[in-house]
Design a protein around this motif. Structure first.
Motif, mmCIF file in Angstrom:
data_model
loop_
_atom_site.group_PDB
_atom_site.id
_atom_site.type_symbol
_atom_site.label_atom_id
_atom_site.label_comp_id
_atom_site.label_asym_id
_atom_site.label_seq_id
_atom_site.Cartn_x
_atom_site.Cartn_y
_atom_site.Cartn_z
ATOM 1 N N UNK A 116 66.446 -59.436 -7.248
ATOM 2 C CA UNK A 116 67.154 -60.719 -7.187
ATOM 3 C C UNK A 116 66.151 -61.866 -7.132
ATOM 4 N N UNK A 117 65.078 -61.689 -6.366
ATOM 5 C CA UNK A 117 64.058 -62.727 -6.278
ATOM 6 C C UNK A 117 63.399 -62.964 -7.638
ATOM 7 N N UNK A 118 63.160 -61.886 -8.365
ATOM 8 C CA UNK A 118 62.551 -62.022 -9.690
ATOM 9 C C UNK A 118 63.495 -62.722 -10.663
ATOM 10 N N UNK A 119 64.787 -62.423 -10.600
ATOM 11 C CA UNK A 119 65.753 -63.082 -11.479
ATOM 12 C C UNK A 119 65.782 -64.583 -11.214
ATOM 13 N N UNK A 120 65.793 -64.963 -9.953
ATOM 14 C CA UNK A 120 65.837 -66.387 -9.619
ATOM 15 C C UNK A 120 64.563 -67.092 -10.057
ATOM 16 N N UNK A 121 63.420 -66.418 -9.953
ATOM 17 C CA UNK A 121 62.167 -67.035 -10.385
ATOM 18 C C UNK A 121 62.127 -67.189 -11.900
ATOM 19 N N UNK A 122 62.611 -66.207 -12.631
ATOM 20 C CA UNK A 122 62.616 -66.296 -14.085
ATOM 21 C C UNK A 122 63.614 -67.345 -14.570
ATOM 22 N N UNK A 123 64.758 -67.443 -13.925
ATOM 23 C CA UNK A 123 65.711 -68.491 -14.298
ATOM 24 C C UNK A 123 65.126 -69.876 -14.034
ATOM 25 N N UNK A 137 81.788 -79.453 -10.500
ATOM 26 C CA UNK A 137 80.924 -79.167 -11.647
ATOM 27 C C UNK A 137 79.627 -78.541 -11.158
ATOM 28 N N UNK A 138 79.107 -77.615 -11.964
ATOM 29 C CA UNK A 138 77.845 -76.952 -11.626
ATOM 30 C C UNK A 138 77.142 -76.527 -12.911
ATOM 31 N N UNK A 139 75.807 -76.554 -12.874
ATOM 32 C CA UNK A 139 75.009 -76.164 -14.019
ATOM 33 C C UNK A 139 74.686 -74.680 -13.946
ATOM 34 N N UNK A 140 74.414 -74.087 -15.101
ATOM 35 C CA UNK A 140 74.047 -72.677 -15.171
ATOM 36 C C UNK A 140 72.808 -72.527 -16.031
ATOM 37 N N UNK A 149 77.631 -62.736 -8.066
ATOM 38 C CA UNK A 149 77.755 -64.111 -8.545
ATOM 39 C C UNK A 149 79.187 -64.429 -8.953
ATOM 40 N N UNK A 150 79.865 -63.463 -9.568
ATOM 41 C CA UNK A 150 81.258 -63.690 -9.944
ATOM 42 C C UNK A 150 82.110 -63.915 -8.712
ATOM 43 N N UNK A 151 81.888 -63.141 -7.669
ATOM 44 C CA UNK A 151 82.667 -63.284 -6.445
ATOM 45 C C UNK A 151 82.447 -64.649 -5.813
ATOM 46 N N UNK A 152 81.190 -65.088 -5.754
ATOM 47 C CA UNK A 152 80.894 -66.382 -5.139
ATOM 48 C C UNK A 152 81.439 -67.546 -5.967
ATOM 49 N N UNK A 153 81.454 -67.373 -7.302
ATOM 50 C CA UNK A 153 81.941 -68.455 -8.151
ATOM 51 C C UNK A 153 83.465 -68.542 -8.155
ATOM 52 N N UNK A 154 84.143 -67.403 -8.078
ATOM 53 C CA UNK A 154 85.605 -67.394 -8.220
ATOM 54 C C UNK A 154 86.345 -67.560 -6.893
ATOM 55 N N UNK A 155 85.851 -66.954 -5.835
ATOM 56 C CA UNK A 155 86.562 -67.017 -4.559
ATOM 57 C C UNK A 155 86.016 -68.161 -3.715
ATOM 58 N N UNK A 156 86.916 -68.918 -3.135
ATOM 59 C CA UNK A 156 86.539 -69.970 -2.195
ATOM 60 C C UNK A 156 86.091 -69.328 -0.876
ATOM 61 N N UNK A 157 85.489 -70.110 0.033
ATOM 62 C CA UNK A 157 85.158 -69.525 1.348
ATOM 63 C C UNK A 157 86.361 -68.899 2.043
ATOM 64 N N UNK A 158 87.541 -69.534 1.907
ATOM 65 C CA UNK A 158 88.752 -68.926 2.469
ATOM 66 C C UNK A 158 89.067 -67.616 1.768
ATOM 67 N N UNK A 159 88.931 -67.581 0.462
ATOM 68 C CA UNK A 159 89.206 -66.346 -0.275
ATOM 69 C C UNK A 159 88.268 -65.216 0.119
ATOM 70 N N UNK A 160 86.989 -65.519 0.318
ATOM 71 C CA UNK A 160 86.057 -64.465 0.737
ATOM 72 C C UNK A 160 86.366 -63.981 2.147
#
Length: 461
Positions: A141-148, A106-109, A14-25
């Protein structure tokens, strides 16, 4: 131990996806690929390219904090959301920095789930004995997304001068029913190279109630018709759902002027008023069985809640009112004249209902007794059951014995087999339907056609 490893891996992703742009990845992937060739000391070109890519990434990461936005945010949430339905809402953002904010997203968490809780949920949701039950990262990961409970998306923020405010429209998609905790709002802005993002968060705690998914209901509720009061209980003033003309009678003090029959008055020479039979809506009940047998699937229970919510929200099946909702140990009563508010309370109860353990077999009989004590006077009753064993068959017989129009929906992974095994003990098998997970929309949409076909078969027999 495994849960902590999975948690750190998910956090890094999640940190990688939030910090690096598609070009950065893309540059990071290229650096890894070139680095494999650079292991050869003779590959000088690979070394040069790897150093160049690494320099760009490091420069962007060091440069990005200079563009970190400073802001304040307020979230404007509606009262309800629905599972699987995208929800748009407004977030008011105030620029508290000294520079104009440009190129910001902007994005919600949502609330972060503890790793132990996520692992326990993942293990409970999987089939016993499978390899994924112990070490499945995908299941974790699926369980984390369901609980969130929500899936969020980013939205661009228009240029915002210092001290100004702007309303940004964000979108989230609820993944489960019940209360969802939203904790923070983050703003991201990339460096001038467009490789690495500067990230800034602010705590904005809110709670959103997510209602179950609902489908259209086509059951006509045959038998739940408008009931007239007994002889002598009619009134001259029509109220309620409607009224039919009964007869003419002499005028009495305080009779409404609009009920005066002017032609009869002119003919008889004395005031005459029209009297009506007041129609009152039939009272109806909905019963949700929450006492699952051991091994009953979670998906089947969620489908049962979805079926119950569909009947609560869709007024087409009831020519009267839904007065009572029985959901396990919860009973919601709809008072006279409070249909809109009462339906909201019923949907809130269904949004938060949880399956109850019934290992000793005492839970459902208590629910059945509560239903039987209030059956008198009801026109229709919908039973959403998780099984069709002996105790549930007894409830169906009790409801149908008092001439209440009954619809029985058995929701389970093996609902077809269980319904077939229990039909012999049910007085009216044509009103019993099997619902497997994922098939509720089709079954609820075909109830009227099924009822008409069953009526034709009985007429032919």
């Amino acid at each position: 131990m495994i849960a902590r490893v999975f948690h750190r891996a998910l956090k890094l992703d999640r940190w990688t996806r939030a910090r690096f742009t598609p070009l950065g990845r893309t540059l990071m992937a290229a650096l890894v690929a070139v680095g494999l060739f650079a292991l050869n000391p003779r590959a000088t070109l690979a070394w040069q390219l790897a150093i160049l890519l690494l320099a760009v990434l490091v420069a962007s990461m060091l440069w990005a904090p200079l563009f970190r936005p400073r802001f304040r945010a307020v979230r404007r949430l509606p009262r309800y959301a629905t599972v699987g339905t995208p929800l748009r809402y407004a977030v008011e953002i105030e620029n508290r920095g000294r520079r104009t904010l440009t190129g910001v997203e902007a994005e919600d968490e949502a609330h972060r789930v503890p790793p132990a809780q996520a692992m326990a949920h993942a293990r409970a949701a999987l089939t016993p004995g499978t390899w994924w039950r112990r070490v499945g990262y995908v299941a974790y990961v699926r369980a984390v997304r369901e609980l969130e409970g929500v899936r969020t998306g980013a939205a661009p923020v228009p240029p915002l001068p210092p001290g100004d405010r702007v309303a940004v429209s964000l979108e989230l998609t609820p993944a489960r029913r019940g209360y969802v905790q939203l904790e923070r709002i983050r703003l991201t802005r990339s460096d001038p190279l467009g490789v690495f993002r500067a990230l800034s968060r602010t705590a904005v705690a809110d709670r959103l109630l997510v209602l179950p998914r609902r489908h259209a209901v086509t059951w006509s509720g045959a038998g739940a018709t408008m009931r007239r009061p007994r002889r002598g209980s009619s009134r001259s003033q029509a109220t309620g759902a409607g009224a039919d003309f009964a007869r003419l009678r002499e005028y009495r003090p305080r009779d409404p002027l609009r009920h005066i029959h002017w032609r009869a008055w002119a003919r008889l020479g004395e005031p005459v008023v029209k009297e009506f039979h007041e129609e009152s809506p039939s009272r109806n009940a909905l019963v949700l069985d929450t006492y699952a047998r051991p091994g009953h699937g979670r998906a089947a229970f969620e489908e049962a809640v979805c079926v119950a919510a569909s009947f609560v929200a869709d007024a087409g099946w009831r020519s009267g009112r839904l007065d009572l909702l029985f959901a396990g140990e919860t009973t919601v009563h709809l008072a006279q004249g409070s249909e809109g508010e009462g339906v909201g309370r019923m949907l809130e109860a269904l949004a938060c209902v949880a399956p109850g353990a019934d290992d000793a077999g005492a839970g459902f009989p208590a629910l059945a007794r509560a239903v039987e004590q209030r059956l008198q006077g009801f026109g229709a009753c919908v039973l959403v059951l998780l099984d069709l064993d002996a105790s549930r068959q007894a409830l169906v017989r009790a409801v149908q014995s008092v001439q209440v129009s009954t619809l029985v929906l058995v929701v389970a992974d093996d609902a077809t087999e269980r319904v077939r095994a229990g039909l012999a003990a049910v007085p009216d098998p044509s009103r019993v339907h099997a619902v497997v997970p994922g098939d509720a929309a089709r079954v609820l949409g075909g109830l009227s056609a099924g009822a008409r076909a069953a009526a034709r078969e009985r007429a032919v027999a």
